[in-house]
Design an enzyme around this catalytic site. Structure first.
Site, short mmCIF file in Angstrom:
data_model
loop_
_atom_site.label_atom_id
_atom_site.label_comp_id
_atom_site.label_asym_id
_atom_site.label_seq_id
_atom_site.Cartn_x
_atom_site.Cartn_y
_atom_site.Cartn_z
N ASN A 12 0.67 -1.27 -0.10
CA ASN A 12 -0.07 -0.09 -0.11
C ASN A 12 0.78 1.42 -0.10
O ASN A 12 1.67 1.62 0.80
CB ASN A 12 -0.87 0.14 1.33
CG ASN A 12 -1.70 1.22 1.57
OD1 ASN A 12 -1.83 2.11 0.54
ND2 ASN A 12 -2.25 1.33 2.61
N LYS A 14 0.10 4.27 -0.31
CA LYS A 14 -0.49 5.46 0.31
C LYS A 14 -0.28 6.81 -0.50
O LYS A 14 -0.11 6.70 -1.87
CB LYS A 14 0.11 5.76 1.81
CG LYS A 14 -0.31 4.44 2.69
CD LYS A 14 -0.02 4.83 4.15
CE LYS A 14 0.03 3.45 4.68
NZ LYS A 14 -0.20 3.45 6.17
N HIS A 104 -9.48 1.55 4.81
CA HIS A 104 -8.24 1.67 5.61
C HIS A 104 -8.38 2.77 6.86
O HIS A 104 -9.27 3.55 6.72
CB HIS A 104 -7.15 2.30 4.46
CG HIS A 104 -5.76 1.98 5.38
ND1 HIS A 104 -5.54 3.21 6.14
CD2 HIS A 104 -4.66 1.36 5.03
CE1 HIS A 104 -4.01 2.73 6.52
NE2 HIS A 104 -3.89 1.61 5.94
N GLU A 106 -6.73 4.89 7.83
CA GLU A 106 -6.51 6.45 7.43
C GLU A 106 -7.83 6.83 6.87
O GLU A 106 -8.22 8.15 7.15
CB GLU A 106 -5.24 6.52 6.66
CG GLU A 106 -4.22 6.32 7.24
CD GLU A 106 -2.73 5.66 6.65
OE1 GLU A 106 -2.91 5.66 5.53
OE2 GLU A 106 -1.77 5.05 7.40
N GLU A 174 -5.56 -4.99 10.53
CA GLU A 174 -4.57 -3.96 10.86
C GLU A 174 -4.97 -3.14 11.98
O GLU A 174 -5.61 -2.29 12.13
CB GLU A 174 -4.51 -2.96 9.68
CG GLU A 174 -4.36 -3.47 8.36
CD GLU A 174 -3.54 -2.55 7.37
OE1 GLU A 174 -2.48 -2.74 6.97
OE2 GLU A 174 -3.98 -1.31 7.10
N GLY A 180 2.41 2.19 10.89
CA GLY A 180 3.20 3.10 10.92
C GLY A 180 4.03 3.47 12.47
O GLY A 180 4.76 4.62 12.42
N SER A 220 3.25 -2.31 10.41
CA SER A 220 4.80 -2.46 10.81
C SER A 220 5.25 -3.86 10.13
O SER A 220 6.38 -4.00 11.06
CB SER A 220 4.93 -1.90 12.37
OG SER A 220 4.55 -0.55 12.49
P1 PGA Z 1 2.97 0.26 7.74
O1 PGA Z 1 1.34 0.46 7.21
O2 PGA Z 1 3.50 -0.88 7.21
O3 PGA Z 1 3.66 1.47 7.29
O4 PGA Z 1 2.54 0.16 9.25
C1 PGA Z 1 0.48 -0.50 6.77
C2 PGA Z 1 -0.79 -0.03 6.32
O5 PGA Z 1 -1.55 0.98 6.72
O6 PGA Z 1 -1.47 -0.46 5.59
#
Ligand code: PGA
Length: 262
Positions: A12, A14, A104, A106, A174, A180, A220
């Site tokens: 992903n 982003k 997601h 976000e 997730e 993150g 992560s």
């Molecule tokens: P990350 O993000 O691997 O940077 O923790 C995962 C995601 O948001 O899908």
């Protein structure tokens, strides 16, 4: 009989990499994976670029016959019309997208997407023959108040409320606190929730479809922790954010068998 699930490692991106950068990245990724051809036989690799990159990625993948799949990071609940800034599932399908990420954290947090909107987006994806990669996960606060599975299971039920038995979907577990943050869940935590999600899928879409559904862990994920997740019986891959932008890291995550030692 339990279906054999092909692991899926999904990147992903982003809001990173413009269309020119996406071309360079996908070429390098495909080359790096060609050296490890065996991985293609047992792993599916997907990338989720920004919308403005999709046409470039599609052209590259189809011209050079890269064994990569790709999808959008979101989709409109509507098919067409006066929805400024929205992207229809029909447009994603016409660019050969296989998947689309929906819900997601976000989007849930920054864009205030609620259960009803997410359910409508899942229905839109299915209507356009796209496989939704439905993200569910609890915040640190949810974890403390309700334990690990309650919120992800409730989000799954709400998102699939209108979905019929046998639907083709991917679920990404997730935990919001792990995204993150550099602090991934433990493989055991991921397996506990993935197991609950699969049991819920049996109720929602039936045993066969639940057995065939890939459940990914995200939050992560790195080359140093992927093996632990992939050893879990209910974890069928990973949704990778930050590490998917680092070519060496992502390519090493894709070749997780080396770390798992199988
Ligand atoms: P990350 O993000 O691997 O940077 O923790 C995962 C995601 O948001 O899908």
């Amino acid at each position: 009989m339990v279906a054999k699930r092909v692991p899926l490692i999904a990147g992903n991106w982003k809001m990173n990499l413009d269309h020119l950068q996406s071309i360079a990245f996908v070429q390098k990724l495909a080359w790096s994976l060609k050296d490890a051809k065996h991985t293609y036989d047992t792993v599916e690799v997907a990338v989720f670029p920004p919308f403005t990159d999709l046409r470039s990625v599609q052209t590259l993948v189809s011209a050079d016959k890269y064994e990569l799949t790709f999808g959008g990071q979101d989709v409109s609940a509507f098919d067409s019309g006066a929805y400024t800034g929205e992207i229809s599932g029909a447009f994603l399908k016409s660019l050969d997208c296989t998947y689309v990420i929906i819900g997601h954290s976000e989007r849930r947090t920054l864009h205030h997407e609620g259960d009803d909107e997410i359910a409508a987006k899942v229905a839109a994806a299915i209507r356009h023959d796209l496989v939704p990669v439905l993200c569910v996960g609890e915040t640190a606060d949810d974890l403390e108040k309700h334990g690990p599975s309650a919120v992800p299971v409730a989000q799954l039920k709400a998102a699939l409320a209108g979905v019929t038995a046998g639907a083709d979907i991917v679920v990404a577990y997730e935990p919001v606190w792990a995204i993150g943050s550099g602090q991934a869940a433990t493989p055991e935590q991921a397996e506990q929730v993935a197991g609950q999600l699969r049991l819920t899928l049996v109720e929602l879409i039936g045993q066969d479809a639940a057995d065939a559904t890939r459940i990914l862990y995200g939050g992560s994920v790195k080359s140093s922790n992927i093996a632990g997740f992939m050893r879990q019986p209910n974890v069928d891959g990973a949704l990778v954010g930050g590490a998917s932008l680092d070519l060496a890291e992502f390519s090493s995550i894709v070749q997780f068998q080396k770390h798992v030692g199988t």
